[in-house]
Structures are given as structure tokens and as C-alpha cells.
Design an enzyme around this catalytic site. Sequence first.
Site, mmCIF file in Angstrom:
data_model
loop_
_atom_site.group_PDB
_atom_site.id
_atom_site.type_symbol
_atom_site.label_atom_id
_atom_site.label_comp_id
_atom_site.label_asym_id
_atom_site.label_seq_id
_atom_site.Cartn_x
_atom_site.Cartn_y
_atom_site.Cartn_z
ATOM 1 N N TYR A 1 -36.203 18.503 54.960
ATOM 2 C CA TYR A 1 -36.432 17.625 53.650
ATOM 3 C C TYR A 1 -37.342 16.186 54.060
ATOM 4 O O TYR A 1 -37.835 15.530 52.759
ATOM 5 C CB TYR A 1 -34.476 17.227 54.064
ATOM 6 C CG TYR A 1 -33.240 17.759 52.892
ATOM 7 C CD1 TYR A 1 -33.773 19.373 53.290
ATOM 8 C CD2 TYR A 1 -33.268 16.948 51.979
ATOM 9 C CE1 TYR A 1 -32.717 20.055 52.328
ATOM 10 C CE2 TYR A 1 -32.174 18.034 51.450
ATOM 11 C CZ TYR A 1 -32.142 19.028 51.671
ATOM 12 O OH TYR A 1 -31.404 19.590 50.964
ATOM 13 N N LYS B 1 -32.547 30.842 61.819
ATOM 14 C CA LYS B 1 -33.782 32.089 61.510
ATOM 15 C C LYS B 1 -34.660 32.367 62.615
ATOM 16 O O LYS B 1 -35.872 31.583 62.351
ATOM 17 C CB LYS B 1 -34.133 31.080 59.716
ATOM 18 C CG LYS B 1 -34.966 32.223 59.425
ATOM 19 C CD LYS B 1 -34.025 33.938 58.684
ATOM 20 C CE LYS B 1 -35.087 34.811 58.059
ATOM 21 N NZ LYS B 1 -34.092 36.273 57.697
ATOM 22 N N ASP C 1 -28.995 34.333 56.693
ATOM 23 C CA ASP C 1 -29.287 35.484 55.884
ATOM 24 C C ASP C 1 -27.668 35.748 56.340
ATOM 25 O O ASP C 1 -26.662 36.728 55.275
ATOM 26 C CB ASP C 1 -29.979 36.095 55.918
ATOM 27 C CG ASP C 1 -30.579 37.097 56.841
ATOM 28 O OD1 ASP C 1 -30.116 36.313 58.006
ATOM 29 O OD2 ASP C 1 -31.666 38.135 56.721
ATOM 30 N N ASP D 1 -26.871 22.702 53.426
ATOM 31 C CA ASP D 1 -27.149 22.054 52.299
ATOM 32 C C ASP D 1 -26.329 23.859 51.600
ATOM 33 O O ASP D 1 -25.397 23.296 50.800
ATOM 34 C CB ASP D 1 -28.625 21.975 52.099
ATOM 35 C CG ASP D 1 -28.536 21.300 50.067
ATOM 36 O OD1 ASP D 1 -27.473 20.573 49.778
ATOM 37 O OD2 ASP D 1 -29.203 22.204 49.730
ATOM 38 N N ASP E 1 -22.125 24.311 50.192
ATOM 39 C CA ASP E 1 -21.836 25.383 49.010
ATOM 40 C C ASP E 1 -21.126 26.138 48.596
ATOM 41 O O ASP E 1 -20.285 26.359 47.751
ATOM 42 C CB ASP E 1 -22.978 25.015 47.695
ATOM 43 C CG ASP E 1 -23.627 23.603 47.428
ATOM 44 O OD1 ASP E 1 -23.730 22.662 47.575
ATOM 45 O OD2 ASP E 1 -23.657 23.031 45.949
HETATM 46 C C1 IPM Z 1 -26.002 17.528 49.192
HETATM 47 C C2 IPM Z 1 -27.279 17.151 47.932
HETATM 48 C C3 IPM Z 1 -28.568 16.987 48.445
HETATM 49 C C4 IPM Z 1 -28.670 17.111 49.967
HETATM 50 C C5 IPM Z 1 -29.107 16.434 46.782
HETATM 51 C C6 IPM Z 1 -28.367 15.872 46.135
HETATM 52 C C7 IPM Z 1 -30.629 15.478 47.026
HETATM 53 O O1 IPM Z 1 -27.360 18.385 47.572
HETATM 54 O O2 IPM Z 1 -25.830 16.644 50.027
HETATM 55 O O3 IPM Z 1 -25.753 18.203 49.917
HETATM 56 O O4 IPM Z 1 -29.753 18.218 48.948
HETATM 57 O O5 IPM Z 1 -28.994 16.751 50.890
HETATM 58 MG MG MG Z 2 -26.295 20.250 48.248
#
Ligand code: IPM
Ligand code: MG
Length: 396
Positions: free
Chosen positions: A179, A230, A262, A286, A290
Site C-alpha cells: 500500500y 506467501k 492461498d 485487507d 473481508d
Molecule cells: C479497508 C478498505 C481500505 C483498504 C480502502 C477503502 C482503501 O478496503 O479498510 O479494508 O484497502 O484498506
Molecule cells: Mg478492505
Amino acid sequence: MMTQLQATPLRTLALSGRRGAGAAARPTAGSVRCSAAARSYSITLLPGDGIGPEVVAVAKDVLSVAGSKEGVELRFREMLMGGAALDAAGVPLPDETLAAARASDAILLGAIGGYKWDNNEKHLKPETGLLNIRAGLGVFANLRPATVLPQLVDASTLKKEVAEGVDIMVVRELTGGIYFGKPRGFGTNDKGEETGFNTEIYSAAEIDRIARVAFEVARKRGGKLCSVDKANVLEASMLWRKRVTAIASEFPDVELSHMYVDNAAMQLVRNPKQFDTIVTNNIFGDILSDEASMITGSIGMLPSASVGESGPGLFEPIHGSAPDIAGQDKANPLATILSAAMLLKYGLGVESAAKRIEAAVTETLDNGFRTGDIYSPGTIVLYLHINYEYLDSLTK
Ligand code: IPM
Ligand code: MG
């Protein structure tokens, strides 16, 4: 229905009395029994875009009530960030916003982004504001709990026996890796073709500090830490594995394992209960957070806390700004409300007030109230504005 709706968090917040580690019971209180009312904290609110302002408004009221019930005064200051800041001030993170955030005791963020700004140049994207505030506050450790609540087990897309009882904490490195790594940018290769490139880079010190946070977290939970990398391909991951393994010697009571990312993505849906605490880099965290969130039924449920070595922490739901449902009363405020609970617990150390909020959430769900994203037959859909109104009435 209104009457029923008005019964929920109100009751828990107002009547549950002092329990857990109340102010007077805190070990830090020492021999002087200070008046709890003397405690006062400043909170920066960053509502942002889309559903952000809606859910932050609810969480703010919940915070006020829970704080006042524990004799803690919370002072709020709302600042611009993300697309809202772009529209009003031309930048996604105005200097005054970062300065106010730094000067406060904790920051509560809603969500940022929206179609309107999607094609902006990078420095004018709402997301750039978010990355800059994380870096500006130095909040390198991002705690993302994914807990399957018993009331919501049917909302998970996984089979009940797979989802039931899942309780995972993802510790994501937040201010390094691909990032932020340099070089990055656009270029041209030797065939004259356009290229885009980024750099995944970690220093030993960056890995050591996130590893220590993760071991500490694991020690207070189930005592198991799985480091995800990884290392079969990437040098940055090879160093990651080496340093995490070295730091493990400081935490002999925590059981460390390693997993390739993975495989971890696969194991999370195959048998999520094998995980207790996960530590991983910025981009894998990240993605995996999710994925972990969906085990719980909805990304609309999951809070997060981002903390650094010193200074205020940043607390935000892990979901985005959901522009498709913004302004329609449909947003689930629970991820932000639970982020507010994390703010009280990890940011201000007022655990008793955090417990009140968690109890209020549990009671609301026990009473069968749901937003659309976590609806299942037999429950009642609760609209955000109703939620807002009754919470608001608490503060008057
Ligand atoms: C998160 C989001 C952010 C990230 C984006 C919006 C920049 O997806 O907080 O997980 O990638 O960190
Ligand atoms: Mg995110």
C-alpha cells in the site's frame, strides 16, 4: 411495532447498572477515589461518504449514552474526510482534519468513497485520504474481529455447523507493505507498453512491532496465532516469516503456526474454527478480513480498531460507503456501533461502557430486530432512522 422497537438498546444502556470493571474498580484508580464524572475525552468524528454519516450519527448517540452512564463525558468534533472533504475543500484529508484527529483522544470514522470520485487521480481519491490518515496517525496495527453471533448464525452463507462459534481476530499490518512501498507508479516497458507497478516491502522493525501486537492479542484470546504470508514466492514474506518466528520466543505461551495466504483463504471457508488470531500484512489482511466477515453473515456487522505505539486510535467499520443504499434507511449501523465499543475499550480504556454497548447490541438482536443485510425469516426489519430516533431520545 414502534413501541417494540423503542424498547431495545435503551433498556440495556440505561438500566444494566454498573458491572464489570467500573471506574472505581479499575486497578489504576489507586487509593484516591476520583469522581468518575471528572473523566472527559475528545472524540473526532469523520462521517465521510455514503452511509458513513448515517451510521456515525447513530454510533455517536450510543457513545454519549454509554459514556454518561459510566460517568464519562465525551466531547465530539466532526471533521471532513474522503469525498465530502474533496467536495468542500478540494483534498481528501484536509490538514485541519489530521490536526484535529491527532489532538483528540480517539477517532471514529464512518466510511469513504463513492462513484462520483472513482475516476479521480490518485491524490484526489477519497481512499487516499484514508491511507493518509492511517499513516499520519501511525496506526500500524489493525484489529478486525470476526465473531459469529449465535443470533446471526443463520445469516451466514456457510453451513450452520461450520459457522457456529467462529471467533477470529485478524491483526492486519496497516501502514506498510504494498500500500505504501516505493517505487510505485506508471511507466513503460522495453516493448513500449504501459505498465503499472507497486512494491511490497517490509523492514524487520515493522514486522517485529506488528508481530508483538498480534502475540499480545493472541495471548489474551485463545493463545493461538497463525501468521499468513506467501513465503514460498515473495522475499517480503520470507522476512516476515523469519521475524515472526524470532519474536515467538518472547511469547512461549502462544502457539504459533504459519500458513500461505492461498491456503488460508481456502481454510477460512473450509474450517474457520481452526483459527483464533491471524496476523498478516496489509494487503492479505485487507482481503482475508473481508472474507472472514462473510462467515459472520454480513460485512455490516464487523468493527475494527487501528492503534499505534502512542497517540489516538482510529476506529471504523470494515465495510465501505455502500453508495447504492446510502440515504435509504437501509444501512446496518452495528459495525460502527461495535467500533464505538472498541473505541471505548481500546482507545479510552473505559471497558465498562464498551460492555454496555455490546450488551445493547446483543439485546437488540435477541429481540429479533435486524437490518435487511442480516434479515432471516421470523425477525423484524429495523430501519436506520427509527434506530436513530430512539437512540437520539436517550440523550435528551
Ligand atoms: C479497508 C478498505 C481500505 C483498504 C480502502 C477503502 C482503501 O478496503 O479498510 O479494508 O484497502 O484498506
Ligand atoms: Mg478492505
